[in-house]
Enzyme design. Structure first.
Site, PDB file in Angstrom:
ATOM      1  N   ASP A 110       0.863  -1.170   0.000  1.00 49.45           N
ATOM      2  CA  ASP A 110       0.000   0.000   0.000  1.00 49.45           C
ATOM      3  C   ASP A 110       0.910   1.233   0.000  1.00 49.45           C
ATOM      4  O   ASP A 110       2.131   1.134   0.128  1.00 49.45           O
ATOM      5  CB  ASP A 110      -0.972  -0.018   1.185  1.00 49.45           C
ATOM      6  CG  ASP A 110      -2.210   0.853   0.893  1.00 49.45           C
ATOM      7  OD1 ASP A 110      -2.140   1.697  -0.033  1.00 49.45           O
ATOM      8  OD2 ASP A 110      -3.239   0.706   1.570  1.00 49.45           O
TER       9      ASP A 110
HETATM   10  C1  BGC Z   1      -5.005   3.257  -0.051  1.00 53.17           C
HETATM   11  C2  BGC Z   1      -5.227   2.197  -1.092  1.00 53.17           C
HETATM   12  C3  BGC Z   1      -5.032   2.757  -2.466  1.00 53.17           C
HETATM   13  C4  BGC Z   1      -3.649   3.376  -2.563  1.00 53.17           C
HETATM   14  C5  BGC Z   1      -3.329   3.939  -3.947  1.00 53.17           C
HETATM   15  C6  BGC Z   1      -3.729   4.042  -0.277  1.00 53.17           C
HETATM   16  O1  BGC Z   1      -3.686   5.169   0.532  1.00 53.17           O
HETATM   17  O2  BGC Z   1      -4.986   2.662   1.230  1.00 53.17           O
HETATM   18  O3  BGC Z   1      -6.513   1.663  -0.940  1.00 53.17           O
HETATM   19  O4  BGC Z   1      -5.230   1.778  -3.435  1.00 53.17           O
HETATM   20  O5  BGC Z   1      -3.571   4.420  -1.618  1.00 53.17           O
HETATM   21  O6  BGC Z   1      -4.059   5.042  -4.233  1.00 53.17           O
END
Ligand code: BGC
Length: 721
Positions: A267
């Site tokens: 993430d």
């Molecule tokens: C979120 C994810 C997301 C990623 C990319 C993160 O802050 O937890 O769900 O896919 O960002 O945007």
């Protein structure tokens, strides 16, 4: 995917791997951000084009549009030494430009076909905009409405969540992932992110092995079984081990036990965040832990880029481990079709034609109305006649465009949204007067707007109050410590009530709210969540009876904050609730029951259930039990009912939940007609994890429940011999 195609792909991957330098291999494991951040500002000041040219980038996120994507892909395929294509990812959570209802709303439809269709449309638009990969679906089971991200998932139940996960993966990836109109799905956030302490985003997670396996794992398994090409690790720890360093749950469980060969992406910046988490000593240590755990691709932290070369040189990370991670990345690119055509999703004609098409708008309107849940309609004010003389529409969400899109709306734009006020105006007869007043803001203390609101309310035949949360009050980093309708909106509602006019409350929210006062005092309540681009038209379809509401809650509505956690699927107690017995499971100062139970939702018509018929009251191991129930539509409207099937294992070697949802069927029943709904129950449906975490089915007495929601059910018993 067929076997020969698979072997062919693995051969090509191995050939390519032989040609790659260690720097180029590590490059494939690095994902960079261009344009916008979806987390703390990191990694934006690097020269991405230069990295691509040098073979130091495997993926880009947050760039959209064929023109932009083509520009970067051309550098990768024409200017880098090996010409390995990039893979472009973006969060297409509930639509790309045509925005569908928020995922929690779509789950309320319990309509797997509709959910698959929504994901299909999202994939058609995203792929037409150059994208190869979406960070969807979020399959985290969520049982705490304070957690803002409850809005992104399918609610509290693992069975429903698993079926929805499968439908979403199918929708995004289609029948052939390498078709130009498909994008690779990413099941996230692995695992137990929904169990964060006290519903606070990013907090710790303590879950038992049992709960992990029974509740949080099934939707991931369903997504993987449906062929999800990738999976994202979660920000949280599980019992002290952050997921980005959790070798046991990634490498051992996913890779070894479940034989998953897709791509694991981190993430946002989360590899780095193992340092403040108190798990990694520094960036170098974080890289070591993360790659060892099985996280293949580093989203924006830059740690793999800076640390892996040294770790390999020092022999702390074997090249074989790097090769394994690179293979997972290359496999994903092959599966998407990028090696056959790096520009598979770069087609300007499709981009012009497909995005926000008429068909897509019609699709979101259809899914939106199926996602709405009728919570109350006691005096049968709904459906409204479109020939009413005067309607007063009141509330801060009545004429809002942006809020209707929810918290994560990709490239959705407020200008394309039909507001509720607009939708109602579109639906009424020319002689109906529609009055509007904002009443108050969503948040804040100013009540100056009450007076004009009450003035128009007094002139109307009916008041439609459109209240709730702002679109941005749920979602990532938006946990709440209160579940009340925010600001002064409840007071506004109480003032409107004093006019003596009938009121329909249209509720917009990204989580269950505590709406006791409204439940006791307001004539009708329609839960619409955040319905997306066609919000207003879909709301009007339901209010005026063009569509008879059929949604059912995928999550329990608590009576009060103090009841949390509250969900239907919980284990039994030795002193189950008994109204008259003080020594039973209850509170002394509030009800034990939820405000609205899981699976709840009304219709304009009335469904009556017959008793359950079983083909036998005894079955033996391996046999199938057949059961049926007749549902009669005794009301004046045609309608759709979701018939729910629950099972209770009366006594087992591990105490089982009070009941588990094990199936459901949706039936359209005409007024004054009936439908007989049949279910086949296998002995595997009765299986559970025993003391040694082995899946077993034990003989004994079972109770079967069928009905309209998790509390209002018919009952029958049978023995498994
Ligand atoms: C979120 C994810 C997301 C990623 C990319 C993160 O802050 O937890 O769900 O896919 O960002 O945007």
């Amino acid at each position: 995917m067929n076997k020969s195609k698979n072997t062919d792909m693995e051969k090509k991957i191995n050939n390519l791997l032989r040609k790659m330098t260690i720097e180029e291999k590590i490059g494939q494991l690095c994902q960079f951000v261009v344009d916008r951040s979806t987390g703390p500002e990191v990694g934006k000041n690097c020269d991405v084009a230069d990295k691509i040219r040098k073979g130091k980038a495997g993926s880009i996120l947050n760039v959209t549009g064929v023109k932009n994507i083509r520009k970067y892909q051309e550098i990768a395929v024409k200017e880098s030494r090996l010409g390995i294509p990039l893979i472009f990812g973006f969060d297409v959570i509930h639509g790309y430009k045509t925005i569908f209802p928020v995922p929690l709303a779509m789950a309320s439809s319990w309509d797997l076909e509709a959910i698959e269709k929504a994901s299909r449309v999202a994939a058609i638009e995203a792929s037409a905009a150059g994208l190869d990969w979406t960070f969807t679906p979020m399959v985290d089971i969520a049982r705490d409405p304070r957690w803002g991200r409850i809005v992104e998932g399918a609610g509290e139940d693992p069975h429903l969540g698993s079926l929805i996960a499968k439908a979403q993966v199918k929708g995004f990836q289609g029948d052939k992932l390498d078709s130009p109109d498909c994008v690779m799905a990413c099941a996230k956030h692995y695992i137990a992110y929904g169990a964060v302490r006290a519903g606070k985003d990013y907090d710790n997670v303590d879950v038992s092995e049992r709960e992990l396996n029974e509740v949080y794992l099934p939707p991931f398994k369903a997504a993987l079984d449906a062929g999800a090409g990738s999976l994202m690790a979660a920000f949280n720890d599980v019992n002290g081990i952050p997921m980005h360093g959790n070798r046991k749950l990634i490498r051992e469980l996913l890779f070894k036990k479940l034989k998953y060969d897709g791509l694991i992406v981190s993430d946002w910046n989360a590899i780095d965040e193992m340092i403040p988490h108190g798990y990694a000593e520094n960036r170098n240590h974080a890289a070591l832990l993360s790659l060892n755990a099985g996280v293949d691709m580093d989203m924006v932290s830059g740690i793999y880029e800076s640390e892996l070369p040294g770790l390999v040189k020092e022999g702390k990370i074997p090249v074989a481990l790097i090769n394994e991670a690179v293979k997972r990345v290359l496999r994903a690119k092959f599966r998407v079709g990028l090696f056959d055509n790096p520009f598979i999703h770069c087609n300007e004609d499709r981009e012009k034609l497909n995005i926000l098409s008429k068909y897509h708008r019609e699709s979101t309107r259809d899914v939106a109305r199926k996602s709405m849940v009728l919570l109350k309609n006691e005096s049968h004010h709904l459906p409204l006649k479109n020939t009413l003389k005067t309607i007063a529409i009141i509330g801060p969400l009545a004429d809002s465009k942006l809020d209707m899109l929810g918290s994560w709306y990709a490239e959705g734009e407020a200008k394309d949204v039909v507001t509720i006020l607009e939708g109602i105006k579109n639906a009424v007869s020319p002689s109906t007067q529609v009055l509007y007043s904002e009443g108050c803001k969503i948040e804040g203390d100013n009540t100056d707007g009450f007076i004009p609101a009450i003035k128009i309310a007094s002139k109307a035949d009916i008041i439609i109050a459109v209240l709730g949360e702002a679109g941005g009050m749920s979602g990532e980093a938006h946990s709440r410590g209160s579940l009340a309708i925010p600001g002064r909106q409840n007071e506004l509602l109480a003032e409107l009530k004093k006019t003596g006019k009938p009121i329909v409350l249209v509720l917009c929210n990204g989580r269950p709210l505590t709406i006791n006062w409204a439940k006791n005092n307001i004539d009708a309540i329609l839960e619409i969540w955040f319905p997306g681009t066609e919000a207003g038209n879909a709301v009007a379809d339901v209010l005026f009876g063009k569509y008879n509401p059929s949604g059912k809650l995928p999550v329990t509505f608590p009576y009060s904050l103090g009841q949390i956690p509250i969900y239907h699927y919980h284990r039994k107690s030795g002193r189950p609730f008994q109204a008259e017995n003080p020594y039973s499971i209850k509170y002394i100062d509030m009800p034990s029951e939820p405000l609205y139970p899981f699976g709840y939702g009304l219709s304009y018509t009335i469904f009556e259930y017959s008793d359950i018929i079983l083909n036998s009251d005894k079955i033996t191991m391996g046999e199938t039990l057949k059961t049926s129930i007749t549902v009669v539509n005794t009301g004046p409207y045609n309608g759709r009912e979701t018939v729910q099937l629950y099972l209770e294992d009366v006594a087992a070697s591990v105490a089982q939940p009070v009941k588990k949802l094990i199936g459901f069927k949706q039936v359209d029943i005409k007024s004054r007609e009936s439908e007989t709904v049949e279910f086949s129950i296998k002995t595997t449906d009765m299986a559970f994890l025993n003391e040694h975490m082995k899946l077993v089915t034990e003989k004994g007495l079972f109770r079967l429940y069928i009905g309209t929601n998790s509390e209002n059910l018919k009952e029958a018993t049978f023995m498994l011999m």
